[in-house]
Scaffold this motif. Structure first.
Motif, PDB file in Angstrom:
ATOM      1  N   LEU A 228      -8.516   3.287  12.000  1.00  0.00           N
ATOM      2  CA  LEU A 228      -7.092   3.475  11.695  1.00  0.00           C
ATOM      3  C   LEU A 228      -6.501   2.231  11.042  1.00  0.00           C
ATOM      4  O   LEU A 228      -5.680   2.338  10.123  1.00  0.00           O
ATOM      5  CB  LEU A 228      -6.325   3.832  12.965  1.00  0.00           C
ATOM      6  N   ALA A 229      -6.924   1.063  11.493  1.00  0.00           N
ATOM      7  CA  ALA A 229      -6.446  -0.184  10.879  1.00  0.00           C
ATOM      8  C   ALA A 229      -6.884  -0.244   9.418  1.00  0.00           C
ATOM      9  O   ALA A 229      -6.090  -0.597   8.539  1.00  0.00           O
ATOM     10  CB  ALA A 229      -6.983  -1.392  11.643  1.00  0.00           C
ATOM     11  N   ALA A 230      -8.136   0.105   9.158  1.00  0.00           N
ATOM     12  CA  ALA A 230      -8.644   0.091   7.781  1.00  0.00           C
ATOM     13  C   ALA A 230      -7.830   1.016   6.889  1.00  0.00           C
ATOM     14  O   ALA A 230      -7.421   0.642   5.787  1.00  0.00           O
ATOM     15  CB  ALA A 230     -10.121   0.487   7.764  1.00  0.00           C
ATOM     16  N   LEU A 231      -7.571   2.207   7.377  1.00  0.00           N
ATOM     17  CA  LEU A 231      -6.785   3.169   6.599  1.00  0.00           C
ATOM     18  C   LEU A 231      -5.350   2.689   6.426  1.00  0.00           C
ATOM     19  O   LEU A 231      -4.771   2.806   5.347  1.00  0.00           O
ATOM     20  CB  LEU A 231      -6.810   4.540   7.278  1.00  0.00           C
ATOM     21  N   GLY A 232      -4.774   2.128   7.479  1.00  0.00           N
ATOM     22  CA  GLY A 232      -3.386   1.676   7.439  1.00  0.00           C
ATOM     23  C   GLY A 232      -3.146   0.483   6.541  1.00  0.00           C
ATOM     24  O   GLY A 232      -2.036   0.286   6.050  1.00  0.00           O
ATOM     25  N   LEU A 233      -4.172  -0.309   6.317  1.00  0.00           N
ATOM     26  CA  LEU A 233      -4.019  -1.482   5.449  1.00  0.00           C
ATOM     27  C   LEU A 233      -3.971  -1.116   3.967  1.00  0.00           C
ATOM     28  O   LEU A 233      -3.479  -1.886   3.158  1.00  0.00           O
ATOM     29  CB  LEU A 233      -5.172  -2.467   5.687  1.00  0.00           C
ATOM     30  N   ILE A 234      -4.486   0.056   3.607  1.00  0.00           N
ATOM     31  CA  ILE A 234      -4.614   0.417   2.198  1.00  0.00           C
ATOM     32  C   ILE A 234      -3.870   1.696   1.816  1.00  0.00           C
ATOM     33  O   ILE A 234      -3.102   1.718   0.852  1.00  0.00           O
ATOM     34  CB  ILE A 234      -6.109   0.575   1.827  1.00  0.00           C
ATOM     35  N   LEU A 235      -4.121   2.771   2.548  1.00  0.00           N
ATOM     36  CA  LEU A 235      -3.631   4.087   2.108  1.00  0.00           C
ATOM     37  C   LEU A 235      -2.121   4.220   1.948  1.00  0.00           C
ATOM     38  O   LEU A 235      -1.676   4.788   0.945  1.00  0.00           O
ATOM     39  CB  LEU A 235      -4.155   5.183   3.035  1.00  0.00           C
ATOM     40  N   PRO A 236      -1.306   3.743   2.882  1.00  0.00           N
ATOM     41  CA  PRO A 236       0.137   3.960   2.703  1.00  0.00           C
ATOM     42  C   PRO A 236       0.681   3.394   1.394  1.00  0.00           C
ATOM     43  O   PRO A 236       1.453   4.059   0.698  1.00  0.00           O
ATOM     44  CB  PRO A 236       0.764   3.262   3.914  1.00  0.00           C
ATOM     45  N   ALA A 237       0.264   2.191   1.038  1.00  0.00           N
ATOM     46  CA  ALA A 237       0.751   1.586  -0.199  1.00  0.00           C
ATOM     47  C   ALA A 237       0.136   2.259  -1.419  1.00  0.00           C
ATOM     48  O   ALA A 237       0.804   2.455  -2.434  1.00  0.00           O
ATOM     49  CB  ALA A 237       0.441   0.098  -0.212  1.00  0.00           C
ATOM     50  N   THR A 238      -1.144   2.612  -1.320  1.00  0.00           N
ATOM     51  CA  THR A 238      -1.822   3.259  -2.443  1.00  0.00           C
ATOM     52  C   THR A 238      -1.200   4.614  -2.755  1.00  0.00           C
ATOM     53  O   THR A 238      -0.992   4.960  -3.916  1.00  0.00           O
ATOM     54  CB  THR A 238      -3.317   3.443  -2.131  1.00  0.00           C
ATOM     55  N   LEU A 239      -0.902   5.366  -1.707  1.00  0.00           N
ATOM     56  CA  LEU A 239      -0.336   6.705  -1.889  1.00  0.00           C
ATOM     57  C   LEU A 239       1.175   6.684  -2.046  1.00  0.00           C
ATOM     58  O   LEU A 239       1.775   7.697  -2.396  1.00  0.00           O
ATOM     59  CB  LEU A 239      -0.730   7.598  -0.711  1.00  0.00           C
ATOM     60  N   GLY A 240       1.804   5.557  -1.744  1.00  0.00           N
ATOM     61  CA  GLY A 240       3.252   5.462  -1.837  1.00  0.00           C
ATOM     62  C   GLY A 240       3.971   6.234  -0.739  1.00  0.00           C
ATOM     63  O   GLY A 240       5.132   6.596  -0.871  1.00  0.00           O
ATOM     64  N   VAL A 241       3.277   6.480   0.362  1.00  0.00           N
ATOM     65  CA  VAL A 241       3.846   7.213   1.487  1.00  0.00           C
ATOM     66  C   VAL A 241       3.964   6.256   2.675  1.00  0.00           C
ATOM     67  O   VAL A 241       2.966   5.763   3.186  1.00  0.00           O
ATOM     68  CB  VAL A 241       2.957   8.423   1.873  1.00  0.00           C
ATOM     69  N   ALA A 242       5.173   5.971   3.076  1.00  0.00           N
ATOM     70  CA  ALA A 242       5.465   5.089   4.216  1.00  0.00           C
ATOM     71  C   ALA A 242       4.735   3.747   4.112  1.00  0.00           C
ATOM     72  O   ALA A 242       3.983   3.367   5.003  1.00  0.00           O
ATOM     73  CB  ALA A 242       5.125   5.792   5.533  1.00  0.00           C
ATOM     74  N   PRO A 243       4.965   2.989   3.041  1.00  0.00           N
ATOM     75  CA  PRO A 243       4.266   1.712   2.879  1.00  0.00           C
ATOM     76  C   PRO A 243       4.587   0.678   3.956  1.00  0.00           C
ATOM     77  O   PRO A 243       3.874  -0.322   4.067  1.00  0.00           O
ATOM     78  CB  PRO A 243       4.694   1.233   1.498  1.00  0.00           C
ATOM     79  N   ILE A 244       5.599   0.919   4.772  1.00  0.00           N
ATOM     80  CA  ILE A 244       5.891   0.013   5.886  1.00  0.00           C
ATOM     81  C   ILE A 244       4.723  -0.018   6.867  1.00  0.00           C
ATOM     82  O   ILE A 244       4.577  -0.951   7.656  1.00  0.00           O
ATOM     83  CB  ILE A 244       7.211   0.414   6.601  1.00  0.00           C
ATOM     84  N   LEU A 245       3.856   0.991   6.799  1.00  0.00           N
ATOM     85  CA  LEU A 245       2.702   1.027   7.698  1.00  0.00           C
ATOM     86  C   LEU A 245       1.686  -0.069   7.388  1.00  0.00           C
ATOM     87  O   LEU A 245       0.898  -0.439   8.256  1.00  0.00           O
ATOM     88  CB  LEU A 245       2.030   2.401   7.635  1.00  0.00           C
ATOM     89  N   VAL A 246       1.693  -0.604   6.168  1.00  0.00           N
ATOM     90  CA  VAL A 246       0.741  -1.663   5.817  1.00  0.00           C
ATOM     91  C   VAL A 246       0.967  -2.918   6.667  1.00  0.00           C
ATOM     92  O   VAL A 246       0.033  -3.389   7.329  1.00  0.00           O
ATOM     93  CB  VAL A 246       0.768  -1.972   4.303  1.00  0.00           C
ATOM     94  N   PRO A 247       2.166  -3.494   6.691  1.00  0.00           N
ATOM     95  CA  PRO A 247       2.322  -4.675   7.546  1.00  0.00           C
ATOM     96  C   PRO A 247       2.204  -4.344   9.030  1.00  0.00           C
ATOM     97  O   PRO A 247       1.760  -5.186   9.818  1.00  0.00           O
ATOM     98  CB  PRO A 247       3.717  -5.205   7.186  1.00  0.00           C
ATOM     99  N   LEU A 248       2.562  -3.135   9.412  1.00  0.00           N
ATOM    100  CA  LEU A 248       2.387  -2.749  10.815  1.00  0.00           C
ATOM    101  C   LEU A 248       0.910  -2.673  11.178  1.00  0.00           C
ATOM    102  O   LEU A 248       0.499  -3.081  12.270  1.00  0.00           O
ATOM    103  CB  LEU A 248       3.086  -1.421  11.096  1.00  0.00           C
TER     104      LEU A 248
END
Length: 125
Positions: free
Chosen positions: A56-76
């Motif tokens: 989940l950490a791996a996905l959260g570091l990349i996917l939100p910003a890449t997909l433009g969906v809830a990018p606040i999840l990257v720093p979280l």
């Protein structure tokens, strides 16, 4: 700075994708035999849960910003990695395994940098 944060997040994501997958797929005894001594201290379900959190950490570091969906999840996600590394460091200290602590601190520092950068000067918002 933005490019550096992307590179660091990508490297962290690759490491956690690999580590999490290994912990989810391999049985506990094979992990211990392969050098994951920490697994001796936890039941198999907990080891699998650690692997799932790492994925989940791996996905959260990349996917939100890449997909433009809830990018606040990257720093979280980066903050989650910091917390995960604190737990890993404590486990290694308790087991008197000092060399892995250097890796834990390095990953912690990189994740903290991503969290700081994405919450602050290079946020996606």
């Amino acid at each position: 700075m933005n490019l550096a944060l992307w590179i660091i997040a990508g490297l962290l994501a690759a490491a956690f994708l690999a580590g999490g997958t290994v912990k989810l797929i391999q049985p506990k005894d094979k992990l211990v035999a392969a050098g994951f001594g920490f697994a001796e201290d936890f039941d198999p379900g907990t080891v699998k849960a650690i692997g799932a959190v790492e994925l989940l950490a791996a996905l959260g570091l990349i996917l939100p910003a890449t997909l433009g969906v809830a990018p606040i999840l990257v720093p979280l996600a980066a903050v989650g990695v910091v917390l995960l590394m604190i737990g890993a460091g404590i486990t290694h200290l308790r087991r008197h395994e000092h060399p892995p602590i250097v890796a834990n601190l390095t990953i912690l520092g990189l994740a903290a940098l991503v969290a700081w950068g994405r919450f602050g000067p290079e946020s996606f918002g």
